[in-house]
Design an enzyme around this catalytic site. Sequence first.
Site, mmCIF file in Angstrom:
data_model
loop_
_atom_site.group_PDB
_atom_site.id
_atom_site.type_symbol
_atom_site.label_atom_id
_atom_site.label_comp_id
_atom_site.label_asym_id
_atom_site.label_seq_id
_atom_site.Cartn_x
_atom_site.Cartn_y
_atom_site.Cartn_z
ATOM 1 N N LEU A 37 0.866 -1.177 0.000
ATOM 2 C CA LEU A 37 0.000 0.000 0.000
ATOM 3 C C LEU A 37 0.906 1.232 0.000
ATOM 4 O O LEU A 37 1.876 1.278 0.762
ATOM 5 C CB LEU A 37 -0.882 0.053 1.253
ATOM 6 C CG LEU A 37 -2.303 -0.497 1.196
ATOM 7 C CD1 LEU A 37 -2.972 -0.311 2.565
ATOM 8 C CD2 LEU A 37 -3.143 0.157 0.118
ATOM 9 N N ASP A 38 0.596 2.217 -0.837
ATOM 10 C CA ASP A 38 1.389 3.439 -0.851
ATOM 11 C C ASP A 38 1.351 4.121 0.517
ATOM 12 O O ASP A 38 0.375 3.974 1.266
ATOM 13 C CB ASP A 38 0.849 4.419 -1.905
ATOM 14 C CG ASP A 38 1.121 3.944 -3.322
ATOM 15 O OD1 ASP A 38 2.000 3.092 -3.502
ATOM 16 O OD2 ASP A 38 0.438 4.435 -4.249
ATOM 17 N N PRO A 39 2.380 4.900 0.852
ATOM 18 C CA PRO A 39 2.380 5.591 2.152
ATOM 19 C C PRO A 39 1.155 6.474 2.370
ATOM 20 O O PRO A 39 0.657 6.569 3.502
ATOM 21 C CB PRO A 39 3.668 6.422 2.098
ATOM 22 C CG PRO A 39 4.565 5.675 1.170
ATOM 23 C CD PRO A 39 3.660 5.081 0.126
#
Length: 297
Positions: A37-39
């Site tokens: 998951l992207d930050p």
Amino acid sequence: MHGILLVDKPRGWTSHDVVAWVRSRLGLRSVGHGGTLDPAAEGLLLILVGVATRLAQYAIDADKSYIAHIVLGVSTTTDDLEGEPRESQPFVSPPSRAAIAEVLERFRGTIQQVPPAYSAIKVAGTAAYRRIRRGDRVALEPRTVTVHGLELLHYDYPDLVVAIDCGKGFYVRALARDLGDALGTGGYLHGLVRTRIGRFHLNQAWTITDLERTLGPETWPLLAQHPDALVQELPPLVLPNAQLTAWYHGAPVRCSVTASEGSLARAYAADGDWIGLARYDALRKHWHPELVHRARG
């Protein structure tokens, strides 16, 4: 320790941050995740421990669900809030709710999608985003992706919130970009929550606050799910006790169950212990160990 820890990843943490944090809490090296998951995104992250790390592809390939907050009226270089704004779109009247619904229909089903240029997709062996950062031009080819469901939850221009059920390889950032282009407004992904990965749901996940109070080697069995939860879609196969020695040595085994060539199954000992994955050889009529897990001892 083996199993799956369902974590509600907070915004601002990378997936690797969560992996490293769990490693330190458990004192283990064999920790990974089942799809990044992207930050800037939040929500469900599967942390895999022990033998479960060898099943990561099942999580990566699973269907997923998201709730996405898209902002219309401006596009960015990365198709999300981390990028720089592109040239301003010519002003248009805010699209009507009916126009939004009509455009959403184009993105349901099996579609072609060009991934975001700022992605980890390899181009000549180097991630696309790295090439862009060093000044290269990157043009990614369209990919076939599947959208099982796409529903409008909220619209108050410029804010648009949609629920998405999709197959593997789908980029929500690309949807925000393409939806904005189709509406003539531009658009970018402002916020994202992953709510499901296959059979796992966000409402089953532990927050980092929860885990700070409870996670440790002694509590692991109470917090984690069994590794075979990742492969519940595969049929079960119970091996006779007489075949277990051969199984644990990686040798083909025989039992009364047959299947089509190359079929996979979840393998169990007669006492119910999960002992790995088996693949069927129809010519020789035996099961070959694909993954061997010694549940005890």
